[in-house]
Design a protein around this motif. Structure first.
Motif, PDB file in Angstrom:
ATOM      1  N   GLY A 204       0.803  -1.217   0.000  1.00  0.00           N
ATOM      2  CA  GLY A 204       0.000   0.000   0.000  1.00  0.00           C
ATOM      3  C   GLY A 204       0.830   1.258   0.000  1.00  0.00           C
ATOM      4  O   GLY A 204       0.620   2.167  -0.805  1.00  0.00           O
ATOM      5  N   ILE A 205       1.818   1.317   0.867  1.00  0.00           N
ATOM      6  CA  ILE A 205       2.563   2.564   1.063  1.00  0.00           C
ATOM      7  C   ILE A 205       3.536   2.837  -0.074  1.00  0.00           C
ATOM      8  O   ILE A 205       3.954   3.988  -0.272  1.00  0.00           O
ATOM      9  CB  ILE A 205       3.282   2.532   2.428  1.00  0.00           C
ATOM     10  N   THR A 206       3.911   1.805  -0.828  1.00  0.00           N
ATOM     11  CA  THR A 206       4.814   2.019  -1.958  1.00  0.00           C
ATOM     12  C   THR A 206       4.052   2.252  -3.260  1.00  0.00           C
ATOM     13  O   THR A 206       4.654   2.295  -4.329  1.00  0.00           O
ATOM     14  CB  THR A 206       5.780   0.826  -2.131  1.00  0.00           C
ATOM     15  N   SER A 207       2.722   2.389  -3.176  1.00  0.00           N
ATOM     16  CA  SER A 207       1.978   2.907  -4.322  1.00  0.00           C
ATOM     17  C   SER A 207       2.426   4.354  -4.536  1.00  0.00           C
ATOM     18  O   SER A 207       3.180   4.908  -3.748  1.00  0.00           O
ATOM     19  CB  SER A 207       0.471   2.852  -4.045  1.00  0.00           C
ATOM     20  N   SER A 208       1.943   4.999  -5.571  1.00  0.00           N
ATOM     21  CA  SER A 208       2.396   6.371  -5.826  1.00  0.00           C
ATOM     22  C   SER A 208       2.010   7.278  -4.661  1.00  0.00           C
ATOM     23  O   SER A 208       0.931   7.117  -4.072  1.00  0.00           O
ATOM     24  CB  SER A 208       1.767   6.897  -7.119  1.00  0.00           C
ATOM     25  N   PRO A 209       2.882   8.240  -4.300  1.00  0.00           N
ATOM     26  CA  PRO A 209       2.535   9.169  -3.217  1.00  0.00           C
ATOM     27  C   PRO A 209       1.198   9.856  -3.444  1.00  0.00           C
ATOM     28  O   PRO A 209       0.452  10.093  -2.501  1.00  0.00           O
ATOM     29  CB  PRO A 209       3.699  10.165  -3.231  1.00  0.00           C
ATOM     30  N   ARG A 210       0.890  10.164  -4.704  1.00  0.00           N
ATOM     31  CA  ARG A 210      -0.390  10.803  -5.010  1.00  0.00           C
ATOM     32  C   ARG A 210      -1.545   9.916  -4.597  1.00  0.00           C
ATOM     33  O   ARG A 210      -2.527  10.378  -3.990  1.00  0.00           O
ATOM     34  CB  ARG A 210      -0.477  11.104  -6.517  1.00  0.00           C
ATOM     35  N   ALA A 211      -1.450   8.616  -4.882  1.00  0.00           N
ATOM     36  CA  ALA A 211      -2.535   7.689  -4.557  1.00  0.00           C
ATOM     37  C   ALA A 211      -2.669   7.502  -3.057  1.00  0.00           C
ATOM     38  O   ALA A 211      -3.786   7.483  -2.520  1.00  0.00           O
ATOM     39  CB  ALA A 211      -2.290   6.343  -5.244  1.00  0.00           C
ATOM     40  N   VAL A 212      -1.539   7.346  -2.355  1.00  0.00           N
ATOM     41  CA  VAL A 212      -1.584   7.154  -0.903  1.00  0.00           C
ATOM     42  C   VAL A 212      -2.131   8.406  -0.225  1.00  0.00           C
ATOM     43  O   VAL A 212      -2.907   8.328   0.735  1.00  0.00           O
ATOM     44  CB  VAL A 212      -0.187   6.798  -0.356  1.00  0.00           C
ATOM     45  N   THR A 213      -1.737   9.582  -0.740  1.00  0.00           N
ATOM     46  CA  THR A 213      -2.241  10.832  -0.198  1.00  0.00           C
ATOM     47  C   THR A 213      -3.740  10.962  -0.423  1.00  0.00           C
ATOM     48  O   THR A 213      -4.489  11.340   0.487  1.00  0.00           O
ATOM     49  CB  THR A 213      -1.505  12.018  -0.835  1.00  0.00           C
ATOM     50  N   THR A 214      -4.196  10.649  -1.634  1.00  0.00           N
ATOM     51  CA  THR A 214      -5.626  10.702  -1.928  1.00  0.00           C
ATOM     52  C   THR A 214      -6.398   9.777  -1.002  1.00  0.00           C
ATOM     53  O   THR A 214      -7.452  10.142  -0.460  1.00  0.00           O
ATOM     54  CB  THR A 214      -5.891  10.315  -3.395  1.00  0.00           C
ATOM     55  N   ASP A 215      -5.865   8.579  -0.798  1.00  0.00           N
ATOM     56  CA  ASP A 215      -6.525   7.617   0.081  1.00  0.00           C
ATOM     57  C   ASP A 215      -6.588   8.157   1.506  1.00  0.00           C
ATOM     58  O   ASP A 215      -7.614   8.036   2.190  1.00  0.00           O
ATOM     59  CB  ASP A 215      -5.756   6.288   0.041  1.00  0.00           C
ATOM     60  N   GLY A 216      -5.502   8.776   1.966  1.00  0.00           N
ATOM     61  CA  GLY A 216      -5.483   9.327   3.312  1.00  0.00           C
ATOM     62  C   GLY A 216      -6.370  10.551   3.471  1.00  0.00           C
ATOM     63  O   GLY A 216      -6.958  10.770   4.536  1.00  0.00           O
ATOM     64  N   ASN A 217      -6.492  11.357   2.417  1.00  0.00           N
ATOM     65  CA  ASN A 217      -7.294  12.573   2.497  1.00  0.00           C
ATOM     66  C   ASN A 217      -8.777  12.278   2.698  1.00  0.00           C
ATOM     67  O   ASN A 217      -9.523  13.148   3.174  1.00  0.00           O
ATOM     68  CB  ASN A 217      -7.116  13.410   1.230  1.00  0.00           C
ATOM     69  N   ILE A 218      -9.201  11.081   2.330  1.00  0.00           N
ATOM     70  CA  ILE A 218     -10.616  10.712   2.483  1.00  0.00           C
ATOM     71  C   ILE A 218     -11.055  10.871   3.940  1.00  0.00           C
ATOM     72  O   ILE A 218     -12.164  11.335   4.224  1.00  0.00           O
ATOM     73  CB  ILE A 218     -10.850   9.261   2.023  1.00  0.00           C
TER      74      ILE A 218
END
Length: 292
Positions: A204-218
């Motif tokens: 999960g965490i080594t996905s793109s920073p943009r994707a991990v950030t988007t997921d966290g922003n939810i």
């Protein structure tokens, strides 16, 4: 488990892994943050024993799933409808842990007629409703970083991914685990459970920073759900010793859901509850009488 993929009507790829009994009762498992489809493995043996087919999807941009720009929490049920159709599932259980909890709520809100039951363990609350003061410091730091220094998130996520490669008996990891409660230590010093959690986290965490950030922003976004208008009977379990998401935060929003029920297991923490009590919780979830 080998990853599988489907192509959604949008053209996006959605990846998932399967665990448990291939011919069993359908259950969608929603992973935590940062996590991935690999987290569903902790339900493999419990699912096999109980005749449950566990399908654990990667959220958009996480793991092997394609990124979805601008997504919101309420975009998720549409993906689950499409995945269920491709699997041939009409009705199904939904179950989420930690950061997967809001996605259970979204399904209970958007498609209650499709659910057999809905369960959440150590679930993340709507931060706009309950605030962030009680969150574990590293979660608060990640939220602060997303808002104020987003350029540092990439290196920070890379460093976290490297830490997740350390064995449980390394000096640094042992020091980290020893700061937790007794039950969390018991869970994370179990080699097999530690392997599952770290593998899921790395994917999960080594996905793109943009994707991990988007997921966290939810979690800090407007979920678009009036809690008082969700009548589906969602079961919540939470650890009394949960340091990541204190049970007081969950209590502040669960009581707003008309038919939700919260069980506090006083001795358990954020990791021990899902990892050590999965048999008990799955039994209770399967015994819930949903309206579908």
């Amino acid at each position: 488990m080998q990853a599988r993929t489907v192509i959604l009507s949008s053209g996006r790829k959605l990846a998932y892994a399967e665990y448990g009994d291939p011919a069993g009762v359908p259950l969608f498992y929603f992973h935590g943050w940062p996590g991935s489809r690999l987290q569903g493995e902790f339900l493999h043996e419990a699912g096999k024993k109980r005749g449950v087919r566990v399908v654990a999807p990667d959220r958009p941009g996480i793991g092997l799933s394609d990124y979805q720009p601008g997504r919101t929490l309420l975009d998720w049920p549409a993906d689950i409808r499409e995945l269920a159709a491709q699997l041939g599932w009409e009705n199904f259980h939904v179950f989420g842990v930690s950061g997967g909890g809001p996605y259970v709520l979204a399904c209970a809100h958007a498609m209650p007629d499709r659910l057999l039951s809905a369960g959440v363990v150590c679930g993340a609350p709507p931060l706009r409703e309950v605030g962030t003061r009680d969150l574990l410091w590293n979660y608060r730091l990640a939220l602060w970083g997303q808002r104020h220094v987003p350029l540092l998130l990439g290196p920070g996520l890379f460093a976290a991914g490297q830490l997740m490669r350390l064995p449980a008996d390394s000096r640094l990891m042992r020091s980290f685990i020893r700061k937790m409660g007794a039950r969390d230590q018991q869970a994370l010093f179990n080699p097999e459970l530690f392997r599952i959690l770290m593998a899921s986290g790395r994917a999960g965490i080594t996905s793109s920073p943009r994707a991990v950030t988007t997921d966290g922003n939810i979690y800090s976004s407007d979920w678009g759900i009036d809690l008082k208008s969700v009548p589906y009977p969602i079961r919540y379990w939470h650890g009394g010793q949960d340091l990541n998401i204190p049970h007081t935060m969950v209590e502040r929003f669960v009581h707003q859901l008309p038919n939700a029920r919260l069980t506090i297991l006083q001795e358990d923490g954020h990791y021990s509850l899902p990892l050590l009590e999965s048999d008990r919780i799955l039994d209770e979830l399967l015994n819930e009488a949903g309206p579908a």
